[in-house]
Design a protein around this motif. Structure first.
Motif, PDB file in Angstrom:
ATOM      1  N   ARG A  25       0.841  -1.214   0.000  1.00  0.00           N
ATOM      2  CA  ARG A  25       0.000   0.000   0.000  1.00  0.00           C
ATOM      3  C   ARG A  25       0.869   1.254   0.000  1.00  0.00           C
ATOM      4  NH1 ARG A  25      -2.809  -3.314   3.827  1.00  0.00           N
ATOM      5  NH2 ARG A  25      -4.732  -4.147   2.889  1.00  0.00           N
ATOM      6  N   ARG A  26       1.947   1.245   0.787  1.00  0.00           N
ATOM      7  CA  ARG A  26       2.829   2.408   0.813  1.00  0.00           C
ATOM      8  C   ARG A  26       3.469   2.637  -0.555  1.00  0.00           C
ATOM      9  NH1 ARG A  26       4.398   0.218   5.817  1.00  0.00           N
ATOM     10  NH2 ARG A  26       6.271  -0.670   4.853  1.00  0.00           N
ATOM     11  N   ALA A  27       3.898   1.541  -1.187  1.00  0.00           N
ATOM     12  CA  ALA A  27       4.548   1.670  -2.487  1.00  0.00           C
ATOM     13  C   ALA A  27       3.569   2.187  -3.540  1.00  0.00           C
ATOM     14  CB  ALA A  27       5.125   0.318  -2.917  1.00  0.00           C
ATOM     15  N   VAL A  28       2.331   1.704  -3.509  1.00  0.00           N
ATOM     16  CA  VAL A  28       1.329   2.176  -4.464  1.00  0.00           C
ATOM     17  C   VAL A  28       0.993   3.640  -4.198  1.00  0.00           C
ATOM     18  CG1 VAL A  28      -1.060   1.895  -5.235  1.00  0.00           C
ATOM     19  CG2 VAL A  28       0.373  -0.119  -4.881  1.00  0.00           C
ATOM     20  N   LEU A  41      10.855  -1.169  -5.937  1.00  0.00           N
ATOM     21  CA  LEU A  41      10.915  -2.606  -6.204  1.00  0.00           C
ATOM     22  C   LEU A  41      10.640  -3.356  -4.911  1.00  0.00           C
ATOM     23  CD1 LEU A  41      11.771  -5.131  -7.921  1.00  0.00           C
ATOM     24  CD2 LEU A  41      14.127  -4.625  -7.257  1.00  0.00           C
ATOM     25  N   LEU A  42       9.687  -4.269  -4.938  1.00  0.00           N
ATOM     26  CA  LEU A  42       9.399  -5.147  -3.807  1.00  0.00           C
ATOM     27  C   LEU A  42       9.670  -6.583  -4.248  1.00  0.00           C
ATOM     28  CD1 LEU A  42       5.951  -3.735  -2.574  1.00  0.00           C
ATOM     29  CD2 LEU A  42       8.220  -3.158  -1.709  1.00  0.00           C
ATOM     30  N   GLU A  58      -3.420  -9.681  -4.677  1.00  0.00           N
ATOM     31  CA  GLU A  58      -3.917  -8.604  -3.815  1.00  0.00           C
ATOM     32  C   GLU A  58      -3.247  -7.279  -4.179  1.00  0.00           C
ATOM     33  OE1 GLU A  58      -6.242  -6.972  -0.609  1.00  0.00           O
ATOM     34  OE2 GLU A  58      -6.389  -8.663  -2.018  1.00  0.00           O
ATOM     35  N   THR A  59      -1.984  -7.339  -4.590  1.00  0.00           N
ATOM     36  CA  THR A  59      -1.305  -6.129  -5.068  1.00  0.00           C
ATOM     37  C   THR A  59      -2.036  -5.566  -6.283  1.00  0.00           C
ATOM     38  OG1 THR A  59       0.834  -6.924  -4.252  1.00  0.00           O
ATOM     39  CG2 THR A  59       0.873  -5.206  -5.936  1.00  0.00           C
ATOM     40  N   ARG A  60      -2.420  -6.446  -7.185  1.00  0.00           N
ATOM     41  CA  ARG A  60      -3.189  -6.009  -8.355  1.00  0.00           C
ATOM     42  C   ARG A  60      -4.481  -5.319  -7.925  1.00  0.00           C
ATOM     43  NH1 ARG A  60      -4.350  -6.818 -13.646  1.00  0.00           N
ATOM     44  NH2 ARG A  60      -2.459  -8.029 -13.974  1.00  0.00           N
ATOM     45  N   ARG A  61      -5.194  -5.932  -6.986  1.00  0.00           N
ATOM     46  CA  ARG A  61      -6.471  -5.350  -6.553  1.00  0.00           C
ATOM     47  C   ARG A  61      -6.255  -3.964  -5.950  1.00  0.00           C
ATOM     48  NH1 ARG A  61      -9.364  -4.186  -2.493  1.00  0.00           N
ATOM     49  NH2 ARG A  61      -7.748  -4.814  -0.995  1.00  0.00           N
ATOM     50  N   LEU A 182       6.250   0.839 -10.265  1.00  0.00           N
ATOM     51  CA  LEU A 182       6.370  -0.103  -9.147  1.00  0.00           C
ATOM     52  C   LEU A 182       6.522  -1.506  -9.716  1.00  0.00           C
ATOM     53  CD1 LEU A 182       6.200  -1.100  -6.211  1.00  0.00           C
ATOM     54  CD2 LEU A 182       3.692  -1.015  -6.432  1.00  0.00           C
ATOM     55  N   VAL A 183       7.587  -2.200  -9.311  1.00  0.00           N
ATOM     56  CA  VAL A 183       7.834  -3.575  -9.744  1.00  0.00           C
ATOM     57  C   VAL A 183       7.739  -4.481  -8.520  1.00  0.00           C
ATOM     58  CG1 VAL A 183       9.441  -5.154 -10.856  1.00  0.00           C
ATOM     59  CG2 VAL A 183       9.374  -2.757 -11.563  1.00  0.00           C
TER      60      VAL A 183
END
Length: 806
Positions: A25-28, A41-42, A58-61, A182-183
């Motif tokens: 969430r922070r990265a998005v 990058l995560l 869940e990252t996609r969502r 974001l990767v």
């Protein structure tokens, strides 16, 4: 600790993943905050079944909820040999929306470089530079990212990604600081060796603190998941046994609980003893037994699906298994009901060209490895034939051909050789190498075997000089390699020996081959290459009478073909290094040109002669003060390599020698700029090579000329600018520049010693090659020694200078 939640609240694999989801969430949020924000990058690392895929979903969502564009891809266990497979998947959403003309306009100069690797452009007729293709892909994604901001890239099962994709990803990750993307990468630990492992390590190093290692679920989480699945009445002992049996693995837990529901097992302590048997039936050998229980047709269907790996359609499976379409459709329904196969999930975002996919990679792996070895190899052979019949090309079929059992099949050898050519054309030499090594196992017919070794040597020339040497020597020892192809193999072998720091052997190799030929173009070419390697040797020995023979040969040359033009260039360079009349040097070099330009076949990207010859030509102009000609030549090299996508050693050399021209003109700031870029590229190619020395030495020399002594010393320390020196000539002279550097930092005695060594090395060359420049360096050292008041060192420098100048 995550609290117990109802089943609808989240996927089982997201239990106890709050920390990882917070990072997402922070990265998005950071990505969406500003179009100019830095990328990030995560990396999620964990064993199979720990929920990496669920985290990506869940990252996609989360990202799509914030309005992001999301592209995703996944590696496959049976697809590791398919070059650019994962990066193609990743970019498909963008590529499929573009017309060919639109893609060409959008990618610009990178279209012809990256387009063939992405499958949107036809490859050229020459071997593509892998580094250039990698850089082209980085540039392509950069341009697409600017168009589709905010962009999130998801890569699952990166441990199974192809080497070419991982190389691109490692390079792309390094550039995220100035690219708003974001990767997110998911991979298992271990399981990878060689270059693919190095690329994955580089990706993790770039991610630094953003690498999360997933752990198994705690007993409390498994208890909550159990009660949410089978009912709140599940007692503590039963829940604890579920955790013990599955080791807290989310995937195994879900599969076991599905079995509990199917068997209508009462979730109490009295039934807990049956859980281990149920768990065995859900995975490994139990899964295989369950598959076999569905019948032979369903088993064959699952095997065929595992062979295909991706793009699993009922029609393709029917062809591979020789089933009727109706039979295949019934098997697909049966395997879907058994939770072995499933239709692709559109919400997952992964591009799919098939009707089906395996429920989980663990199932795909178990099914694939359950196929009897001989049958598996035979099915790969049938799959290769189907791919070929569909007109998809030898490269597409090669991943199946690599698995076929060797059987003295001449047609298969031809297919693998064609696949290797296709791989080389898109910048995938490692994939080409695998095809050719497999062709040797077949084995080829005796008259073909030498050609396969020769092609292997060509495939590895840019990446593995030592391996190239072995293959080319074998090729030359076998029958079948004759005429121009044999001459080319000998010259390539000498190039590989040169780049493997075996210069003397390179000279002897072409010398011996030249002796086998009658007078004519082939012998002329070989002798020219021999003179070329001898001309760049920096050691103390030289072939007696070499310069005289070269001068005699060149005098008879009119420049009517490229062999004669090469001899004229070599004569000019040799005369320059031996301090002969500058006008004679220039006259020889000019005769090698056609209307003042490089002749066809002698261009910067032509491979018959190699870059060394043209660097000699430009250096000769630079050191005879024809600086405009030197600059024009090296600027042309820079433009040519950039447009052709050759961004490895060739581009590093072009920058280094353009820096030399600028340095000689007194344009020190311009020289420093291009030499720093040369060193950056050379560092990426690899330390210790002659091009690395050219970049480092040129930059140190330029910094000294600019009075930046501390920076010059820092560069020298950082990049190992110290003995032992390379065996090839480097301009400017390495010992002389090192000596001046030592004097400049106050290490006067060491500096004088280094300059004396430069004098001895120069004097040892026939006719005191490079003596004038070494004398100039000693003269500077003498002035510094006098200014320091070091009488002993003054006398030492005076003796060295007197010896050199007579």
């Amino acid at each position: 600790m995550t609290e117990v939640r109802p089943a609808a609240a989240a996927s089982a694999s997201l239990w106890e993943r709050d920390r990882e989801l917070d990072a997402v969430r922070r990265a998005v949020d950071d990505l969406c905050a500003d179009h100019s924000s830095s990328g990030s990058l995560l990396v999620f690392r964990g064993e199979a079944g720990l929920g990496k895929t669920a985290l990506l979903a869940e990252t996609r969502r989360i990202a799509e909820e914030r309005g992001c564009t999301v592209w995703s891809a996944r590696g496959g266990e049976t697809l590791k040999s398919v070059p650019y497979n994962v990066v193609r998947q990743l970019l498909q959403p963008a590529l499929v929306t573009m017309l060919p003309e639109e893609a060409r306009d959008y990618l610009g100069d990178w279209y012809d470089i990256a387009g063939p690797a992405l499958g949107i452009a036809d490859p050229g007729d020459r071997q593509a530079d892998p580094q250039g293709v990698c850089d082209g892909l980085v540039a392509a994604v950069r341009r697409l990212a600017e168009r589709d901001w905010p962009l999130v890239l998801l890569i699952d099962d990166a441990h199974w990604a192809d080497q070419e994709t991982l190389r691109w990803l490692a390079a792309f990750a390094e550039r995220l600081h100035d690219l708003s993307v974001l990767v997110v990468v998911a991979r298992r630990p271990g399981e990878v060796t060689g270059p693919r492992a190095r690329h994955l390590d580089a990706i993790a190093a770039t991610a630094a603190q953003s690498v999360a290692t997933l752990s198994a679920l705690t007993p409390d989480a498994v208890a909550g998941l159990t009660r949410a699945t089978v009912g709140a009445h599940a007692d503590g002992a039963f829940c604890r046994e579920v955790w013990a049996v599955t080791d807290g693995n989310p995937y195994d837990t879900v599969e076991l609980l599905a079995k509990v529901l199917d068997s209508e097992l009462d979730p109490t302590e009295g039934s807990a003893g049956e859980l281990r048997a149920l768990n065995r039936s859900a995975r490994g050998g139990g899964l295989v037994a369950r598959l076999e229980g569905l019948g032979i047709d369903a088993t064959r269907f699952a095997w065929a699906a595992a062979i295909l790996g991706t793009g699993i359609t009922v029609d393709l499976v029917a062809r591979l298994t020789t089933m009727s379409l109706e039979q295949a459709e019934r098997c697909a329904e049966l395997l879907t009901s058994a939770r072995i196969l499933t239709p692709p999930d559109p919400a997952g975002g992964q591009a799919s060209h098939g009707d089906l996919e395996f429920v989980h990679p663990l199932i795909a792996t178990a099914v694939y490895h359950s196929i009897p070895d001989a049958l598996r190899r035979a099915m790969h052979g049938i799959a290769a034939q189907i791919v070929t019949d569909l007109g998809l090309g030898a490269a597409a079929a090669s991943r199946h051909l690599l698995q076929v059992h060797p059987d003295d099949d001449a047609e298969l050898v031809d297919q693998l050789r064609e696949a290797a050519r296709e791989h080389l054309a898109v910048g995938a030499p490692d994939a080409a190498r695998q095809c050719l090594e497999r062709a040797l196992q077949e084995p080829p017919r005796p008259e073909v075997q030498g050609h396969v070794h020769y092609e292997l040597g060509c495939a590895t020339l840019l990446t593995a000089p030592a391996r190239t040497i072995d293959h080319l020597r074998t090729a030359l020892a076998l029958p079948g390699l004759d005429g121009a192809e044999r001459v080319d193999a000998v010259i390539r072998l000498s190039q590989a020996l040169l780049h493997n720091d075996q210069l003397e052997q390179a000279v002897r190799t072409v010398e011996a081959e030249a002796a086998r030929h009658e007078e004519g173009p082939a012998r002329m070419r070989l002798r020219a290459v021999q003179f070329m390697w001898e001309g760049i040797y920096a050691g103390e020995s030289a072939t007696p009478g070499r310069s005289a023979r070269l001068a005699e040969l060149a005098d008879a040359c009119t420049g009517r073909d490229n062999s004669e033009r090469a001899l004229l260039i070599l004569r000019g360079f040799d005369a320059m290094t031996h301090g002969e009349n500058a006008e004679e040097v220039v006259e020889a070099c000019d005769r090698a040109l056609v209307n003042g330009r490089l002749a066809p076949g002698l261009g910067w990207t032509d491979t018959e002669w190699g870059v060394e010859l043209l660097m000699m030509l430009g250096s000769s102009y630079a050191y005879t003060d024809r600086l405009d000609r030197a600059e024009n030549l090296f600027s042309e090299a820079l433009r040519t390599y950039t447009s052709a996508g050759w961004s490895g050693g060739h581009l590093a050399l072009a920058h280094a020698f353009l820096g030399l021209a600028f340095r000689r003109q007194g344009r020190l700031k311009d020289a420093e700029q291009v030499l720093r870029e040369s060193l950056r590229i050379a560092e990426r190619v690899g330390r210790g090579l002659p091009l690395y020395w050219s970049a480092t030495c040129g930059l140190v020399d330029t910094l000294l000329a600019r009075g930046q002594v501390e920076e010059a010393w820092s560069i020298a320390e950082q990049y190992g600018f110290a003995p032992p020196y390379p065996s090839t000539i480097v301009l400017p002279d390495t010992r002389s520049v090192r000596g001046r550097l030592l004097l400049a930092v106050g290490r006067t005695e060491e500096g004088i010693n280094e300059l004396e060594a430069a004098e001895k090395a120069a004097a040892a060359r026939v006719e005191h090659g490079l003596a004038a420049r070494s004398a100039a360096e000693l003269d500077r050292g003498l002035m510094l020694a006098r200014s320091c008041g070091a009488d002993g060192l003054v006398r030492q420098a005076e003796r060295a200078l007197a010896t050199l100048t007579g």
